[in-house]
Every structure is written in C-alpha cells, then in structure tokens.
Design an enzyme around this catalytic site. Structure first.
Site, PDB file in Angstrom:
ATOM      1  N   ASP A 249       0.651  -1.234   0.026  1.00 17.78           N
ATOM      2  CA  ASP A 249      -0.061   0.072   0.097  1.00 17.78           C
ATOM      3  C   ASP A 249       1.115   1.223  -0.088  1.00 17.78           C
ATOM      4  O   ASP A 249       1.989   1.051   0.417  1.00 17.78           O
ATOM      5  CB  ASP A 249      -0.971  -0.111   1.195  1.00 17.78           C
ATOM      6  CG  ASP A 249      -1.908  -1.223   1.157  1.00 17.78           C
ATOM      7  OD1 ASP A 249      -2.269  -1.550   0.174  1.00 17.78           O
ATOM      8  OD2 ASP A 249      -2.579  -1.463   2.170  1.00 17.78           O
TER       9      ASP A 249
ATOM     10  N   ARG B 297     -10.881   7.884   4.401  1.00 15.75           N
ATOM     11  CA  ARG B 297     -11.069   6.892   3.362  1.00 15.75           C
ATOM     12  C   ARG B 297     -11.317   7.517   2.215  1.00 15.75           C
ATOM     13  O   ARG B 297     -12.148   8.434   1.931  1.00 15.75           O
ATOM     14  CB  ARG B 297     -12.254   5.882   3.692  1.00 15.75           C
ATOM     15  CG  ARG B 297     -12.558   4.689   2.850  1.00 15.75           C
ATOM     16  CD  ARG B 297     -13.404   3.840   3.343  1.00 15.75           C
ATOM     17  NE  ARG B 297     -13.395   3.289   4.807  1.00 15.75           N
ATOM     18  CZ  ARG B 297     -12.564   2.426   5.150  1.00 15.75           C
ATOM     19  NH1 ARG B 297     -11.866   1.994   4.069  1.00 15.75           N
ATOM     20  NH2 ARG B 297     -12.288   2.099   6.320  1.00 15.75           N
TER      21      ARG B 297
ATOM     22  N   GLU C 215      -9.941  -8.687   0.400  1.00  9.88           N
ATOM     23  CA  GLU C 215      -9.139  -9.509  -0.521  1.00  9.88           C
ATOM     24  C   GLU C 215      -7.964 -10.016   0.112  1.00  9.88           C
ATOM     25  O   GLU C 215      -7.200 -11.219  -0.156  1.00  9.88           O
ATOM     26  CB  GLU C 215      -8.624  -8.297  -1.646  1.00  9.88           C
ATOM     27  CG  GLU C 215      -7.600  -7.457  -1.189  1.00  9.88           C
ATOM     28  CD  GLU C 215      -8.147  -6.311  -0.367  1.00  9.88           C
ATOM     29  OE1 GLU C 215      -7.398  -5.431   0.127  1.00  9.88           O
ATOM     30  OE2 GLU C 215      -9.347  -5.989  -0.363  1.00  9.88           O
ATOM     31  N   ASP C 216      -7.494  -9.367   1.225  1.00 12.40           N
ATOM     32  CA  ASP C 216      -6.110  -9.878   2.203  1.00 12.40           C
ATOM     33  C   ASP C 216      -6.595 -11.299   2.735  1.00 12.40           C
ATOM     34  O   ASP C 216      -5.626 -12.208   2.784  1.00 12.40           O
ATOM     35  CB  ASP C 216      -5.617  -8.871   3.372  1.00 12.40           C
ATOM     36  CG  ASP C 216      -5.449  -7.369   2.564  1.00 12.40           C
ATOM     37  OD1 ASP C 216      -4.843  -7.479   1.467  1.00 12.40           O
ATOM     38  OD2 ASP C 216      -5.592  -6.501   3.278  1.00 12.40           O
TER      39      ASP C 216
ATOM     40  N   TRP D 141     -13.302  -1.486  -0.362  1.00 10.68           N
ATOM     41  CA  TRP D 141     -12.361  -1.912   0.669  1.00 10.68           C
ATOM     42  C   TRP D 141     -12.598  -3.155   1.397  1.00 10.68           C
ATOM     43  O   TRP D 141     -13.906  -3.263   1.863  1.00 10.68           O
ATOM     44  CB  TRP D 141     -12.519  -0.606   1.827  1.00 10.68           C
ATOM     45  CG  TRP D 141     -11.418  -0.994   2.728  1.00 10.68           C
ATOM     46  CD1 TRP D 141     -10.309  -0.404   2.780  1.00 10.68           C
ATOM     47  CD2 TRP D 141     -11.625  -1.309   4.131  1.00 10.68           C
ATOM     48  NE1 TRP D 141      -9.670  -0.677   4.101  1.00 10.68           N
ATOM     49  CE2 TRP D 141     -10.475  -1.485   4.786  1.00 10.68           C
ATOM     50  CE3 TRP D 141     -12.854  -2.132   4.540  1.00 10.68           C
ATOM     51  CZ2 TRP D 141     -10.468  -1.955   6.195  1.00 10.68           C
ATOM     52  CZ3 TRP D 141     -12.801  -2.582   6.107  1.00 10.68           C
ATOM     53  CH2 TRP D 141     -11.581  -2.294   6.723  1.00 10.68           C
TER      54      TRP D 141
ATOM     55  N   ASP E 132       0.439   4.011   1.573  1.00  7.90           N
ATOM     56  CA  ASP E 132       0.810   4.780   2.720  1.00  7.90           C
ATOM     57  C   ASP E 132       1.489   3.938   3.873  1.00  7.90           C
ATOM     58  O   ASP E 132       1.163   4.430   4.956  1.00  7.90           O
ATOM     59  CB  ASP E 132      -0.820   5.155   3.240  1.00  7.90           C
ATOM     60  CG  ASP E 132      -1.807   3.852   3.370  1.00  7.90           C
ATOM     61  OD1 ASP E 132      -1.123   2.999   3.250  1.00  7.90           O
ATOM     62  OD2 ASP E 132      -2.933   4.042   3.602  1.00  7.90           O
TER      63      ASP E 132
ATOM     64  N   HIS F 249      -5.131   9.274   6.873  1.00 13.24           N
ATOM     65  CA  HIS F 249      -5.814   9.832   5.856  1.00 13.24           C
ATOM     66  C   HIS F 249      -7.167   9.511   5.886  1.00 13.24           C
ATOM     67  O   HIS F 249      -7.599   8.529   6.539  1.00 13.24           O
ATOM     68  CB  HIS F 249      -5.216   9.338   4.531  1.00 13.24           C
ATOM     69  CG  HIS F 249      -5.536   7.933   4.224  1.00 13.24           C
ATOM     70  ND1 HIS F 249      -6.485   7.116   3.800  1.00 13.24           N
ATOM     71  CD2 HIS F 249      -4.465   6.942   4.549  1.00 13.24           C
ATOM     72  CE1 HIS F 249      -6.195   5.912   3.836  1.00 13.24           C
ATOM     73  NE2 HIS F 249      -5.009   5.657   4.141  1.00 13.24           N
TER      74      HIS F 249
ATOM     75  N   MET G  12       1.809   4.431   9.163  1.00 14.40           N
ATOM     76  CA  MET G  12       0.817   4.441   8.127  1.00 14.40           C
ATOM     77  C   MET G  12       0.634   6.028   8.142  1.00 14.40           C
ATOM     78  O   MET G  12       0.630   6.517   9.190  1.00 14.40           O
ATOM     79  CB  MET G  12      -0.331   3.989   8.452  1.00 14.40           C
ATOM     80  CG  MET G  12      -1.376   4.111   7.556  1.00 14.40           C
ATOM     81  SD  MET G  12      -3.260   3.294   8.000  1.00 14.40           S
ATOM     82  CE  MET G  12      -2.657   1.707   7.347  1.00 14.40           C
TER      83      MET G  12
END
Length: 365
Positions: free
Chosen positions: A214, A311, A279-280, A276, A216, A309, A306
């Site tokens: 990712d 979403r 998938e992980d 969101w 971030d 931020h 991280m």
C-alpha cells in the site's frame, strides 16, 4: 770473294717472339687471377649485404617477437598496458551480494510533517531510471518488483518514494517500482491492480520476487527486507495503526511478498473484490489451501508507520466481502491471474517509478 752463304738474321726475332709469348701468357694468367679475385670479392660483398638485410629484418621482427632478454622487458610492459586496458573495458564479474547487506542501519525515524520535493528525491537517487535500480558492486540475490495499487494518493506517494528508495538500495536489491494507477472513477479494486502489476512487470524484466505494498505504509527498520522467502511473507506485521501488533493472526494486509512460483501456485489474487476489505483474507486462504504458511519478521523489525488519511471516495467497505471470503476454496482456481482482463491506457516512465494507468473495467451488477 765474298761469302755467299745466308746469314741467320732470325735469332734475335725468335727470342723476342718467345719473350712476347711468355708475357702474353703471364698477362692472361694475371688477368685470370684478377678476374677470379674480383668475382670472389663481389660474392663476399653480396653475402655481406644479404646478411645485413637479414639482420635488419630480424631487428624489426624482434620488436614484436623478442629474441633477447633485453628486448623482452619493453614488450612485456606494452603487453601489460594492453592487458590493463582490456581489463578496464571488460565487464567485471560481480560476486553475489551477501545474505545480509552491510549497508543496513536498523531503526529509522519516519516523519510526515515536512512536505517532500520529488526533484530533491531524484537528486538523491541518481542511479534510478524508471524506478529501476541494480547494485553496482555485487549481484543481487533477488530481482524484486514492488507493486503499488494507486489512485488519488499523490502526497502519500511522495513520502513513499522519499523513504523507500534509500531503504531498498541499502538492502542491495535489484528492484523496480511500479505504480498501478486505476483509470476512471469506478470503485477501487486493490487486488486486481496487484494482478495487473504482476503481469506488466514481467513484460519488462525477469523478476522472481514480487512485493505488494500500500502507498501509505513505510517500514521503520531497513532490516525488514523487501524480498521473498521460502513461504509467502507478511512484511507489515506491526503497524502503528494497530498499536504495533497484529489485529488478528490471519491478517495478511498492508505489505506482503510472494515469489513468482508462490504467486502462480495460488493463481494470483482475486479479481472480484471491489471496494475496501476482504481481499487480504482471501489471499491468506489461498496460501493455506495450497499447503503453504506465512513467514513474518519479529514485531520490532516489522514496525511500520501509516500516513493518516480519510477513506477514499469510491473505496467504501465491500458489503460482499464476507461471503466471498467464505468461498475462496471454490473460486480461487477460476478467479485470479488466469482470468485477469484489463486494458493499459498509458505507461509513463518517471525517474523514480514506472506508472501504468490501466482500465480494469467495472464490478458486476
């Protein structure tokens, strides 16, 4: 009465004649001796000239093929010069990089309070071209493609590039950075973008390891190596977001790495997780169902920060994620790298990364 008998007047003439004959014979003999001497002298001179010419040729040849010790030294020196020049122009055979890079410094101070100037980042990383880097003094143990799913995160990308390039170079990796930019305003699909990154990176280079990150997340220790291991690797094991601990044991999000063989074995990542989440866990299930485990660094080396931020729009929680996770075993063989479809809109070669803008379609309604 006078004597009438003849007078012999030839006696003196006969003597003179004999004398002349002897002189002529003597002269002929002298001439013969002189001529013989002349021809012998000519032959000697000829042989002498021939010998001199031969010696001169030998002298000329000896500059290349020496025949005496006095001549060998300068030729050896010349050969040494040629050899040195040849060695300088011939590519050096590099030794393999060590298993643990001597350039690592350990814990890092990671801050997001100051803006990042990409021009300065480029100056600090002069060896980069299109986000590609290869160590100069050793042969990297792995060829790593770093894949970043992306949309509307320009400021986060600046921090990532600022911190990660020096880290990856200290880790002595032969690596390339690929930012996979989802085209349009459809719902975000992280896993499908990672599949695209895998496929597109292999078109450019013979990568054998793939790190999926990712944009971030920044590691806080350069000993957390962005490479592949005997089992799929979870790299972001200790995030500040979760109090520097795993949220749950099966968590495989944030940053992970798989070898080419491991990725193909699980048929890549799912393509049908739009929005969101989920998938992980699907990827974790695929790994387990194929008989593999998860490797992790310890909680100290595996710390990550991280960038805070809100979403993103068009990346709301996926309401179908739990149902899909429950059916990974049934769907994984038909949904993955073998069913991937997309259209490349544009490829941009930035000094610090390769950006691939891609149309991945829309979710099924």
């Amino acid at each position: 009465m006078p004597d009438s008998s003849p007078v012999n007047l030839n006696i003196p003439g006969s003597f003179l004649q004999k004398t002349c004959t002897v002189v002529v014979v003597f002269c002929a003999l002298h001439l013969s001796v002189t001529m013989l001497y002349y021809f012998n002298t000519f032959e000697i001179i000829k042989n002498s000239v021939s010998a001199q010419n031969s010696q001169q040729k030998n002298i000329n040849v000896s500059t290349v093929y020496p025949t005496t010790m006095s001549q060998i030294a300068p030729v050896t020196e010349t050969a040494a010069i040629f050899k040195t020049e040849a060695e300088e122009t011939k590519p050096k055979k590099l030794e393999q990089c060590p298993e643990t890079s001597p350039l690592l410094v350990g814990p890092l101070r990671i801050e997001f309070s100051q803006p990042v100037d990409l021009d300065e980042v480029k100056k600090q990383n002069p060896a980069l071209q299109g986000g590609r880097f290869t160590p100069e003094d050793c042969k990297a143990l792995q060829k790593v493609a770093v894949i970043i799913p992306f949309r509307n995160r320009e400021e986060h990308l600046k921090y990532w590039l600022y911190y990660l390039h020096p880290i990856l170079q200290r880790q002595q990796l032969d690596y390339g950075v690929y930012v996979i930019h989802q085209y349009g305003e459809e719902t975000f699909n992280r896993a499908k973008l990672l599949n695209v990154g895998y496929a597109e990176a292999l078109k450019e280079y013979d990568y054998d390891c793939f790190v999926f990150s990712d944009v971030d997340l920044i590691p806080m220790d350069d000993r957390n190596i962005y490479k592949c291991f005997g089992q799929p690797r979870h790299i972001a094991v200790s995030m500040d977001k979760f109090g520097f601990s795993l949220p749950y044991q099966q968590y495989f999000g944030g940053i992970s790495s798989l070898s080419k063989e491991q990725f193909e074995k699980i048929n890549g990542f799912p393509n049908n997780y739009w929005g969101w989440g989920g998938e992980d866990d699907d990827i974790y299930n695929r790994i387990v169902f194929k008989g593999m485990g998860i490797s992790r660094p310890d909680g100290t080396i595996g710390k990550c920060r991280m960038i805070r931020h809100n979403r993103d729009m068009k990346n709301e929680p996926n309401p179908q994620r739990f149902d899909r996770i429950a059916h990974t075993r049934e769907t994984m063989n038909g949904d993955g790298i073998n069913s991937l479809s997309y259209k490349v809109v544009e490829i941009k070669k930035n000094t610090l990364f390769t950006e691939i803008i891609v149309d991945i379609g829309t979710p099924r309604r």
